[in-house]
Design a protein around this motif. Sequence first.
Motif, short mmCIF file in Angstrom:
data_model
loop_
_atom_site.label_atom_id
_atom_site.label_comp_id
_atom_site.label_asym_id
_atom_site.label_seq_id
_atom_site.Cartn_x
_atom_site.Cartn_y
_atom_site.Cartn_z
N GLU A 93 0.86 -1.18 0.00
CA GLU A 93 0.00 0.00 0.00
C GLU A 93 0.89 1.22 0.00
OE1 GLU A 93 -2.78 2.50 3.11
OE2 GLU A 93 -2.93 0.31 3.18
N GLN A 94 0.61 2.16 -0.91
CA GLN A 94 1.33 3.42 -0.98
C GLN A 94 0.33 4.55 -0.85
OE1 GLN A 94 3.27 3.23 -4.80
NE2 GLN A 94 4.70 1.64 -4.16
N ASP A 95 0.53 5.41 0.12
CA ASP A 95 -0.39 6.53 0.37
C ASP A 95 0.34 7.84 0.10
OD1 ASP A 95 -2.02 4.50 1.24
OD2 ASP A 95 -1.75 4.94 3.36
N TYR A 96 -0.30 8.71 -0.65
CA TYR A 96 0.23 10.04 -0.94
C TYR A 96 -0.73 11.07 -0.33
CZ TYR A 96 2.86 7.25 -4.27
OH TYR A 96 3.66 6.29 -4.84
N TYR A 97 -0.20 12.00 0.43
CA TYR A 97 -1.08 12.90 1.16
C TYR A 97 -0.54 14.33 1.14
CZ TYR A 97 2.41 11.63 4.71
OH TYR A 97 3.59 11.36 5.37
N ALA A 98 -1.47 15.26 1.28
CA ALA A 98 -1.13 16.68 1.37
C ALA A 98 -2.19 17.33 2.25
CB ALA A 98 -1.09 17.33 0.00
N GLY A 99 -1.77 18.33 3.01
CA GLY A 99 -2.74 18.95 3.90
C GLY A 99 -2.27 20.26 4.49
N TYR A 100 -3.10 20.78 5.37
CA TYR A 100 -2.81 22.03 6.06
C TYR A 100 -3.14 21.86 7.53
CZ TYR A 100 -3.19 26.88 7.58
OH TYR A 100 -3.04 28.06 8.25
N TYR A 101 -2.18 22.20 8.37
CA TYR A 101 -2.36 22.12 9.82
C TYR A 101 -2.39 23.53 10.39
CZ TYR A 101 -1.72 20.63 14.64
OH TYR A 101 -1.88 20.42 15.99
N TRP A 102 -3.52 23.87 11.00
CA TRP A 102 -3.71 25.22 11.54
C TRP A 102 -3.65 25.16 13.06
CZ3 TRP A 102 -8.99 28.16 11.74
CH2 TRP A 102 -8.78 29.45 12.23
N GLN A 103 -2.59 25.73 13.63
CA GLN A 103 -2.46 25.80 15.08
C GLN A 103 -3.18 27.06 15.55
OE1 GLN A 103 -0.41 23.41 17.01
NE2 GLN A 103 -1.67 24.30 18.64
N ILE A 104 -4.43 26.89 15.98
CA ILE A 104 -5.25 28.05 16.33
C ILE A 104 -4.71 28.74 17.57
CG2 ILE A 104 -7.59 28.77 16.97
CD1 ILE A 104 -8.56 26.32 15.34
N ASP A 105 -4.38 27.97 18.61
CA ASP A 105 -3.64 28.47 19.77
C ASP A 105 -2.88 27.28 20.36
OD1 ASP A 105 -5.39 27.01 21.44
OD2 ASP A 105 -6.63 28.76 21.86
N ASP A 106 -2.34 27.43 21.56
CA ASP A 106 -1.51 26.37 22.13
C ASP A 106 -2.28 25.06 22.34
OD1 ASP A 106 0.62 28.06 22.16
OD2 ASP A 106 0.45 28.59 24.29
N ASP A 107 -3.60 25.14 22.49
CA ASP A 107 -4.38 23.95 22.84
C ASP A 107 -5.37 23.50 21.77
OD1 ASP A 107 -3.36 23.63 25.61
OD2 ASP A 107 -4.34 25.58 25.90
N ILE A 108 -5.54 24.28 20.71
CA ILE A 108 -6.55 23.98 19.70
C ILE A 108 -5.92 23.99 18.32
CG2 ILE A 108 -8.79 24.64 18.73
CD1 ILE A 108 -9.39 26.10 21.33
N ALA A 109 -6.23 22.96 17.52
CA ALA A 109 -5.66 22.87 16.17
C ALA A 109 -6.64 22.19 15.23
CB ALA A 109 -4.34 22.11 16.20
N LEU A 110 -6.49 22.50 13.94
CA LEU A 110 -7.34 21.92 12.90
C LEU A 110 -6.43 21.34 11.81
CD1 LEU A 110 -10.26 21.53 11.79
CD2 LEU A 110 -9.94 23.70 10.57
N ASP A 111 -6.70 20.10 11.42
CA ASP A 111 -5.91 19.42 10.39
C ASP A 111 -6.83 19.06 9.23
OD1 ASP A 111 -4.01 18.02 8.96
OD2 ASP A 111 -4.15 16.21 10.19
N LEU A 112 -6.52 19.55 8.02
CA LEU A 112 -7.28 19.25 6.81
C LEU A 112 -6.33 18.57 5.81
CD1 LEU A 112 -8.97 22.75 6.39
CD2 LEU A 112 -10.01 20.73 7.40
N SER A 113 -6.76 17.47 5.20
CA SER A 113 -5.86 16.77 4.28
C SER A 113 -6.63 15.96 3.24
CB SER A 113 -4.91 15.85 5.05
OG SER A 113 -5.63 14.82 5.71
N TYR A 114 -5.90 15.59 2.19
CA TYR A 114 -6.39 14.66 1.18
C TYR A 114 -5.38 13.53 1.05
CZ TYR A 114 -7.73 12.55 -3.23
OH TYR A 114 -8.11 11.64 -4.19
N ILE A 115 -5.87 12.29 0.96
CA ILE A 115 -5.01 11.11 0.89
C ILE A 115 -5.41 10.28 -0.32
CG2 ILE A 115 -4.15 9.08 2.14
CD1 ILE A 115 -5.50 10.44 4.69
N GLU A 116 -4.43 9.86 -1.10
CA GLU A 116 -4.66 8.96 -2.23
C GLU A 116 -4.03 7.60 -1.90
OE1 GLU A 116 -6.29 7.97 -5.92
OE2 GLU A 116 -6.44 9.90 -4.87
N TYR A 117 -4.87 6.56 -1.86
CA TYR A 117 -4.43 5.21 -1.53
C TYR A 117 -4.16 4.45 -2.83
CZ TYR A 117 -6.39 6.30 3.08
OH TYR A 117 -6.68 6.90 4.28
#
Length: 241
Positions: free
Chosen positions: A85-109
Amino acid sequence: MKRHLSLALAAALLAPAVQAIELTRDLGLELNAGIYSDYRTRGISQTQNDPALQGSATLLHGSGLYAGVWGSNVDFGHGSSTRQEQDYYAGYYWQIDDDIALDLSYIEYVYPRQSEFNYGEYQVELSAYGAFLGGKYSNDMAGDQSYLYSYLGYRATLPWELGLELRYGQADYKDPVFLSASGDDRDSYQEWESKLSRSLLGLDWSLSYVDTDLSEAECAGYYGFEDVCSATVVAGVSKTF
């Protein structure tokens, strides 16, 4: 796929000196290799309960953007010609503050020599104060089958620098694909995992308990084997560069 953007990796996005190899002031490269007693994803073994060798390479930008590739051996049995299995991924990690974060990504299997298994997936995860909530969606799994995996959990650091992760998830398919021994069918199942981890001697060690609510008949009917959905303990050791 077992890859997810951990809190440690998230920190590396904004502070490349944490673990990633610094390429430029804003760009880092993280390499990881590990061996595991089983490859379980969403509660289901991808190696028929056999060990898996896995590795990844991820480019991390200080802006929060990242991209990479992840790989593992697989064994689906029944004459399947793919062993990888080969996975290719790209995304954006948003560190909103020290305790809150949002991760958005796309993965191709991608499954070499068995392209009918290939599919893409969108992922979102919100983490706050140790808790996390996320979802993964695909509309091209197994032909025209759509799929939604939703999950929630909690991560914490225990005494003696032990890491704890608890996760509960539900996988929903567009059509009823699981058939019980009594003839009843359903389009979803539940799975859960409890994981302990610790860094020791320069390596990252982990021990997980994984299980699903699928019966042996439901498991065999969809995945072809009755024991790839049952409770198990997965041990692993990895190294991050």
